[in-house]
Design an enzyme around this catalytic site. Structure first.
Site, PDB file in Angstrom:
ATOM      1  N   ASN A  81      58.699  52.209  86.057  1.00 34.11           N
ATOM      2  CA  ASN A  81      59.648  52.786  87.015  1.00 34.11           C
ATOM      3  C   ASN A  81      60.583  53.809  86.351  1.00 34.11           C
ATOM      4  OD1 ASN A  81      61.301  53.146  89.462  1.00 34.11           O
ATOM      5  ND2 ASN A  81      60.134  51.377  90.151  1.00 34.11           N
ATOM      6  N   ARG A  82      61.674  54.122  87.014  1.00 36.48           N
ATOM      7  CA  ARG A  82      62.439  55.311  86.647  1.00 36.48           C
ATOM      8  C   ARG A  82      63.597  55.048  85.693  1.00 36.48           C
ATOM      9  NH1 ARG A  82      60.247  55.746  91.547  1.00 36.48           N
ATOM     10  NH2 ARG A  82      59.204  57.711  91.966  1.00 36.48           N
ATOM     11  N   HIS A 107      57.540  55.561  84.527  1.00 37.58           N
ATOM     12  CA  HIS A 107      56.395  54.799  83.994  1.00 37.58           C
ATOM     13  C   HIS A 107      56.020  55.156  82.552  1.00 37.58           C
ATOM     14  CE1 HIS A 107      56.016  53.021  87.861  1.00 37.58           C
ATOM     15  NE2 HIS A 107      55.253  53.907  88.453  1.00 37.58           N
ATOM     16  N   HIS A 181      50.135  47.987  87.701  1.00 41.54           N
ATOM     17  CA  HIS A 181      50.328  48.883  88.837  1.00 41.54           C
ATOM     18  C   HIS A 181      49.087  48.897  89.748  1.00 41.54           C
ATOM     19  CE1 HIS A 181      51.858  52.269  91.085  1.00 41.54           C
ATOM     20  NE2 HIS A 181      52.842  52.494  90.235  1.00 41.54           N
ATOM     21  N   TYR A 183      46.742  48.789  92.959  1.00 44.86           N
ATOM     22  CA  TYR A 183      46.850  49.205  94.365  1.00 44.86           C
ATOM     23  C   TYR A 183      45.927  48.281  95.161  1.00 44.86           C
ATOM     24  CZ  TYR A 183      48.992  53.792  93.249  1.00 44.86           C
ATOM     25  OH  TYR A 183      49.823  54.802  92.837  1.00 44.86           O
ATOM     26  N   ASP A 251      58.953  52.687  99.293  1.00 46.18           N
ATOM     27  CA  ASP A 251      58.968  52.925  97.853  1.00 46.18           C
ATOM     28  C   ASP A 251      60.335  52.456  97.377  1.00 46.18           C
ATOM     29  OD1 ASP A 251      58.359  53.717  95.320  1.00 46.18           O
ATOM     30  OD2 ASP A 251      57.970  55.824  95.801  1.00 46.18           O
ATOM     31  N   GLN A 288      58.775  46.202  92.895  1.00 47.76           N
ATOM     32  CA  GLN A 288      58.644  47.519  93.520  1.00 47.76           C
ATOM     33  C   GLN A 288      57.576  47.434  94.598  1.00 47.76           C
ATOM     34  OE1 GLN A 288      60.611  50.092  92.581  1.00 47.76           O
ATOM     35  NE2 GLN A 288      59.745  51.717  93.860  1.00 47.76           N
ATOM     36  N   GLU A 316      54.773  45.759  92.360  1.00 48.49           N
ATOM     37  CA  GLU A 316      54.935  45.802  90.908  1.00 48.49           C
ATOM     38  C   GLU A 316      56.107  44.928  90.492  1.00 48.49           C
ATOM     39  OE1 GLU A 316      55.394  50.200  90.253  1.00 48.49           O
ATOM     40  OE2 GLU A 316      54.561  50.145  92.256  1.00 48.49           O
TER      41      GLU A 316
END
Ligand code: BGC
Length: 351
Positions: A81-82, A107, A181, A183, A251, A288, A316
Site C-alpha cells: 500500500n501507500r 507496494h 495481492h 484477485y 479502494d 484493503q 489484502e
C-alpha cells in the site's frame, strides 16, 4: 496425488530462471506459486457440487507476468500500500522512495518484491503441502534502509485453506508491511458485482483523493462501506463507493475489529451460483478492499479472459497505509533483533 511438484516456468529477459510449485492437498485442491514475486498464480477451489475451479486472476505464461500487471497474486513488500509522497523519517534522516503511484509510493516501489525472483524450498508441515519462499533485499533497495531477509511459507492445508506465513528480519530499522495481492472471482468469469461480502470492521481509515489516509478513522455506519451490520452484494453500492471517473469502486482500508490482538476471521466473500465461500483470517489490523477499479479490459489473462473493471476483488491483509507517517496508527517499524511475523489464510469453503 497430494504433495508438491516443481517445474520450470521459463526465464525472465535477464536470463533468471523461474520455477513454479504446485501444491495439491489430500482433497485434490491445487495452489500454484511461482518464484517470480512469490506469486500465487492459481488456486483451485471446490464449488457446491465439489467441482474444482480456479478462483484467482492471473496469466498463462511468465512473459505476460513480466510485461507488467497490477500485482495479481503477488507477494508485496517491503511496504504494501501507500507511503505518502514516497517519504518517511527515521530520527533526523528522511528516506526517499519511488513515487510510482504519483504523488505517493505504492507496494514497495518500481521494482518491489513482486518483481524479484525468490528462492524456494519444499518444507515439511503437519497439515498439508508447503513451500517456503525467501528473498534477501539489500540495504538501500528501492530507497529503504537495511538488509532485510524476507520469507513467506505457503501451505495448502488438508482443511482446504491456503495459509501464508510471513517473516522478516533487518539490520537497520525499516518499515515492513507484507501482503498477498490475489484477485478473486469465485465464479471464474464476469464481474464480482454479485459476490456477497461480510467484513468484520466498524470503521475505516479515511482516504484523500489519492487514496492516502488523512489520519482520521471514521465509522462505516450509513456508508457504502458497512459490510458488518449490512453484508451485501458488492454491486449494490459500488457506484457510491468512491474513486475518480472512470475508476469507480471500492479502494479503501478497513480497521478490523480484531485489531492486531489476535488471529480472527475478518471477511467472508461468497457467490451464489458456484456456492463458493472464501473466508479470510488474519492477525493484521487492516484490510484493503479493492474491486479492480483500474482494470479496463486491456489486460488479457488466463484462457483469453479480458480483465474489465470489477472482474475481481482483492482483500489484502495489512497494516494501515502510510503508517510510517501516521503517528496514531499501529507501528510498522521493524528493528534489528526483532522478527516480523504475520499470518493470513484464505479458506476455500462452500456455502
Ligand atoms: C490499491 C489500488 C491499486 C491496486 C493495484 C491496491 O492495493 O489499493 O489503489 O490500484 O492495489 O495496484
Amino acid at each position: 496425488m497430494a504433495g508438491v511438484t516443481k517445474a520450470s516456468f521459463g526465464k525472465l529477459k535477464t536470463g533468471e530462471a523461474v520455477d513454479i510449485y504446485t501444491l495439491t492437498n489430500k482433497n485434490g485442491l491445487i495452489a500454484k506459486i511461482m518464484t517470480f514475486g512469490a506469486t500465487l498464480t492459481e488456486l483451485h477451489a471446490p464449488d457446491k457440487s465439489g467441482k474444482l475451479g480456479d478462483i484467482c486472476l492471473g496469466f498463462d505464461n511468465l512473459a505476460a507476468y513480466e510485461k507488467g500487471h497490477p500485482y495479481m497474486g503477488s507477494t508485496v513488500g517491503r511496504y504494501a500500500n501507500r507511503i505518502g509522497k514516497g517519504r518517511f523519517k527515521l530520527g533526523e534522516k528522511t528516506y526517499k522512495l519511488a513515487t510510482n503511484n504519483p504523488p505517493n509510493h505504492l507496494h514497495g516501489g518500481t521494482k518491489g518484491w513482486d518483481k524479484r525472483v525468490w528462492k524456494a524450498q519444499i518444507v515439511p508441515k503437519p497439515d498439508g503441502p508447503a513451500v517456503q519462499f525467501t528473498y534477501v533485499s539489500k540495504d538501500g533497495e528501492e530507497g529503504y534502509p537495511g538488509n532485510v531477509n524476507a520469507s513467506v511459507i505457503y501451505t495448502l492445508t488438508d482443511a482446504n485453506t491456503l495459509r501464508m506465513e510471513y517473516a522478516a528480519t533487518t539490520d537497520k530499522p525499516c518499515p515492513i508491511n507484507m501482503t498477498n495481492h490475489a484477485y478473486f472471482n469465485l465464479k471464474g468469469s464476469g464481474t464480482i458485482h454479485d459476490h456477497e461480502l461480510y467484513v468484520a470492521a466498524k470503521s475505516y481509515t479515511e482516504g484523500d483523493a489519492d487514496l492516502l489516509p488523512t489520519g482520521k478513522i471514521l465509522p462505516v455506519t450509513d456508508t457504502p462501506y458497512d459490510f458488518f451490520a449490512q453484508p451485501a452484494a458488492i454491486g449494490d453500492r459500488i457506484t457510491a463507493a468512491g474513486g475518480k471517473e472512470p475508476n469507480i469502486g471500492y479502494d479503501m482500508n478497513f480497521v478490523l475489529l480484531s485489531g492486531a490482538k489476535g488471529y480472527a476471521t475478518v471477511a467472508r466473500l461468497s457467490e451464489a451460483t458456484s456456492g463458493r465461500l472464501l473466508e479470510i483470517r488474519t492477525d493484521q489490523p487492516g484490510l484493503q478492499f479493492y474491486t479492480g477499479n483500474f482494470l479496463d479490459g486491456t489486460l488479457v489473462g488466463k484462457g483469453g479472459w479480458k480483465y474489465v473493471q470489477h472482474s475481481a476483488i482483492c482483500l489484502e491483509t495489512q497494516h494501515f497505509p502510510d503508517s510510517p507517517n501516521q503517528k496514531s496508527f499501529p507501528s510498522t517499524m521493524l528493528m534489528p533483533g526483532q522478527t516480523y511475523r504475520t499470518k493470513t489464510e484464505y479458506a476455500c469453503l462452500v456455502k
